[in-house]
Enzyme design. Sequence first.
Site, PDB file in Angstrom:
ATOM      1  CG  ASN A  13      11.484  80.353 -99.028  1.00 47.07           C
ATOM      2  OD1 ASN A  13      11.525  79.740-100.334  1.00 47.07           O
ATOM      3  ND2 ASN A  13      10.685  80.261 -98.132  1.00 47.07           N
ATOM      4  CG  ASN A  66       5.663  72.367 -97.937  1.00 49.73           C
ATOM      5  OD1 ASN A  66       6.762  73.103 -98.179  1.00 49.73           O
ATOM      6  ND2 ASN A  66       4.924  71.673 -98.962  1.00 49.73           N
ATOM      7  CB  CYS A  75      12.954  73.982-101.781  1.00 52.96           C
ATOM      8  SG  CYS A  75      12.648  76.092-101.105  1.00 52.96           S
ATOM      9  N   GLY A  76      13.547  75.734-104.474  1.00 54.69           N
ATOM     10  CA  GLY A  76      14.811  76.458-104.864  1.00 54.69           C
ATOM     11  C   GLY A  76      15.757  77.284-103.745  1.00 54.69           C
ATOM     12  CG  ASN A  77      14.799  80.720-102.369  1.00 52.30           C
ATOM     13  OD1 ASN A  77      15.599  81.608-102.567  1.00 52.30           O
ATOM     14  ND2 ASN A  77      12.854  80.930-102.401  1.00 52.30           N
ATOM     15  NE  ARG A 218       3.028  71.010-103.363  1.00 48.65           N
ATOM     16  CZ  ARG A 218       3.159  70.471-104.163  1.00 48.65           C
ATOM     17  NH1 ARG A 218       2.337  69.772-104.154  1.00 48.65           N
ATOM     18  NH2 ARG A 218       4.762  70.788-103.671  1.00 48.65           N
ATOM     19  CB  CYS A 226       9.065  80.700-103.692  1.00 49.15           C
ATOM     20  SG  CYS A 226       8.689  78.880-104.860  1.00 49.15           S
ATOM     21  N   GLY A 227      12.349  79.993-104.841  1.00 46.02           N
ATOM     22  CA  GLY A 227      12.745  80.347-105.890  1.00 46.02           C
ATOM     23  C   GLY A 227      12.679  79.488-107.505  1.00 46.02           C
ATOM     24  CB  THR A 228      10.924  75.884-107.646  1.00 43.35           C
ATOM     25  OG1 THR A 228       9.728  76.191-106.579  1.00 43.35           O
ATOM     26  CG2 THR A 228      11.946  74.958-107.493  1.00 43.35           C
TER      27      THR A 228
END
EC number: 5.1.1.7
Length: 284
Positions: A13, A66, A75-77, A218, A226-228
């Site tokens: 990501n 985005n 965003c987790g990553n 999204r 995607c971390g989340t």
Amino acid sequence: MELSFTKMHGTGNDFIMVNGSNYPDLDFSKLARQLCRRHFSIGADGLIIVLPPESVEHDFRMRIFNADGSEAEMCGNGIRCFAHYLRENNLTTRDVLKIETLAGIITPEIVSYNGDKSLIKVNMGRPHFKSEEIPVNIEDELDYVKNFPLKIGNKKLNINCVSMGNPHTIIFVEDVNQIPVSTWGQEIEHNPLFPQKTNVEFIQIQSEDEIIMRVWERGSGITLACGTGACASVVAGIKNGLLKNMVTVHLPGGDLNIEWQEQDVFMTGPAESVYTGKIVIQEG
């Protein structure tokens, strides 16, 4: 105008990192649309802006945009890349950080640092399940949107919805490789059921502690991770009685380890620098 940046990725990501303190007058939404275009510019899933905190009790503030210019809550990553950027650029010597995001205060911990790569564990906070918290446009408010029927074309899907500070729609499938992620993902993202749109995860259960995930993000489309989304998917799997509390999530860009003991969700994964550079951008 010349802009300095660092290209980073977390399990594939990828992000363009910019120290926003050096460019206070930039339109970051417009900048994201300019720089994230693959083949025509630097190319990335998103643009991350490093800023000073609004409160002295915290260390830094993160804004993330985005590829389409829309601003994401979290965003987790991205938060792992954010923490790695701070250490790599000598902006902090702390291992545990308090980062302001639109989803609240997120706490990443730098477990190990090796020059251009870090292993980072992040307290992602508590998941939210109520339909109005995600949000989901359902006439009767639900405490948890579980296996809710949604028709896409001629196909009826059962969706599960979780918020990790941003909305996620999780669909359990037999084989992720047989799913038209782009077609279904885009339709679900823009479905009127989701007033703020939604991220979409397709999950194949391998065992009680292992899943395969494909994601439509999204505002960005198909991404390698995607971390989340990984957090939300594991939480949904646990809520459905399909998974244990510690799960390895296999993504096209690599693996993430997710843990949920009914309170905060913890995510552990890598963050890596790719290169630094400068690019000339047009102002105004």
